[in-house]
Design an enzyme around this catalytic site. Structure first.
Site, PDB file in Angstrom:
ATOM      1  N   HIS A  74       3.888  21.082  19.490  1.00 45.79           N
ATOM      2  CA  HIS A  74       4.833  21.808  18.643  1.00 45.79           C
ATOM      3  C   HIS A  74       4.425  21.734  17.173  1.00 45.79           C
ATOM      4  O   HIS A  74       4.446  22.744  16.460  1.00 45.79           O
ATOM      5  CB  HIS A  74       6.234  21.214  18.827  1.00 45.79           C
ATOM      6  N   HIS A 133       0.841  -1.198   0.000  1.00 45.90           N
ATOM      7  CA  HIS A 133       0.000   0.000   0.000  1.00 45.90           C
ATOM      8  C   HIS A 133       0.879   1.252   0.000  1.00 45.90           C
ATOM      9  O   HIS A 133       1.882   1.338   0.692  1.00 45.90           O
ATOM     10  CB  HIS A 133      -0.967   0.029   1.187  1.00 45.90           C
ATOM     11  N   CYS A 175      11.348  17.406  15.150  1.00 47.06           N
ATOM     12  CA  CYS A 175      10.399  18.070  14.262  1.00 47.06           C
ATOM     13  C   CYS A 175      10.924  18.040  12.836  1.00 47.06           C
ATOM     14  O   CYS A 175      12.065  18.445  12.576  1.00 47.06           O
ATOM     15  CB  CYS A 175      10.182  19.519  14.701  1.00 47.06           C
ATOM     16  N   GLU A 217       3.405  24.789  14.762  1.00 49.09           N
ATOM     17  CA  GLU A 217       4.091  24.992  13.487  1.00 49.09           C
ATOM     18  C   GLU A 217       3.081  25.131  12.346  1.00 49.09           C
ATOM     19  O   GLU A 217       3.227  26.002  11.469  1.00 49.09           O
ATOM     20  CB  GLU A 217       5.042  23.819  13.202  1.00 49.09           C
ATOM     21  N   CYS A 271      11.560  22.065  11.644  1.00 50.88           N
ATOM     22  CA  CYS A 271      12.608  22.947  12.172  1.00 50.88           C
ATOM     23  C   CYS A 271      13.773  22.213  12.816  1.00 50.88           C
ATOM     24  O   CYS A 271      14.801  22.822  13.119  1.00 50.88           O
ATOM     25  CB  CYS A 271      12.000  23.919  13.188  1.00 50.88           C
TER      26      CYS A 271
END
Length: 328
Positions: free
Chosen positions: A300, A206, A284, A304, A287
């Protein structure tokens, strides 16, 4: 009742009449070769799965000089089963699943057809057919053995490539649909990722088509996040596979000699290597900031995304004011 881990395989086997009965919370679209569904537990605002369908057909694949015309090979073609030898790639049937005549025509028998589902278990099983036994240079291997393997592995490579191209075509259509919805709902478009998990949790190949926000409620664990973050390497972009792993001169032809060293290396997709990627830090993807736990990361990521939305709204207002000034 089938296991939840095999639910995608169940969907892939549905005929058109059965697909028509799928609930709207599951079904998105389908063609004769693929089925697109909503991910039951979306990890982003937009998250779809594209499955190659397992249709009950029988085909003959013709190979001349081990070059396969992929326009004649479809995602629902049953794969050529190479000789057994690699336990990771074998899925039953062995080398007696097909016969090869003197013109290089591979005729698929019922035994070969039975391997189709196993070949489509994951990206790894799809690709490993093209490399099975290719590097076996044992003294017992005769020239005749090599002549037999070349059409089989070339056919497997062509089918793998054709399957991926059909998934790519559908993914592009789904991408355009998502972008239209993004524009309508949020007023701007952001990145959409298209790729596979190196080690999938569910049976049957998939392709994920997922928006690059990762702020859906179902994203709950480190494993969830790291399996999609582009920083970990666990999520494999479809474009990398098609344009980086295959080394072909023409989209319509593919042979065993066109398989690059990168393909041979990457197609193994060793679970022990990729599983380690899921245990890394929560970084993240935008960033690079590291979060101490999932609640912190989720907040966070939401912040963002909210910042991204505000920035785009501001740009949109500036463009509108500029247009108004020009009309005056």
């Amino acid at each position: 009742m089938s296991s939840p881990l095999k639910l995608l395989r169940t969907y892939a086997k549905l005929d058109d009449a059965s697909i028509a009965k799928l609930p709207p919370t599951v079904y998105f679209s389908h063609t004769g070769h693929v089925l697109t569904i909503f991910d039951a537990y979306p990890k982003a605002l937009f998250h779809f799965l594209i499955l190659p369908r397992l249709l009950r057909t029988r085909r003959t694949i013709t190979s001349i000089d081990t070059t396969i015309d992929t326009t004649a090979v479809t995602a629902d073609d049953h794969h050529v089963c190479p000789p057994t030898g690699d336990s990771d790639c074998s899925s039953g049937g062995g080398g007696d699943g097909q016969g090869i005549d003197h013109q290089g025509v591979v005729s698929l028998t019922a035994a070969a057809a039975a391997t189709a589902a196993e070949d489509l278990t994951s990206l790894r099983t799809l690709l490993c057919r093209a490399t099975a036994n290719d590097n076996d240079d044992s003294p017992s291997r005769t020239n005749s053995d090599h002549n037999d393997i070349a059409p089989r592995t070339a056919a497997a490579a062509a089918i793998a490539f054709s399957t991926l191209r059909r998934l790519a075509d559908e993914a592009e259509r789904v991408r355009r649909e998502i972008e239209r919805e993004m524009e309508a709902r949020y007023g701007f478009v952001w990145d959409i990722w298209v790729g596979f998990h190196a080690v999938p949790s569910m049976e049957h190949l998939h392709l994920h088509v997922i928006s690059s926000d990762l702020i859906a409620p179902a994203l709950k664990t480190k494993r969830h996040y790291n399996s999609f973050s582009p920083r970990t390497g666990f999520f494999i972009p479809l474009a990398d596979v098609i344009h980086g792993w295959f080394d072909h001169e023409d989209d319509n032809t593919l042979s065993q000699k066109n398989l690059s060293d990168q393909f041979i290396k990457m197609s193994r997709l060793a679970p022990e290597v990729y599983e380690a990627h899921l245990k890394g830090a929560l970084v993240c993807f935008r960033c690079g900031e590291t979060a101490k736990n999932m609640p912190t990361l989720k907040k966070h990521l939401q912040d963002e995304f909210d910042t991204l939305v505000k920035r785009q709204v501001t740009k949109s207002k500036k463009r509108k004011r500029g247009s108004d000034v020009e009309r005056r």
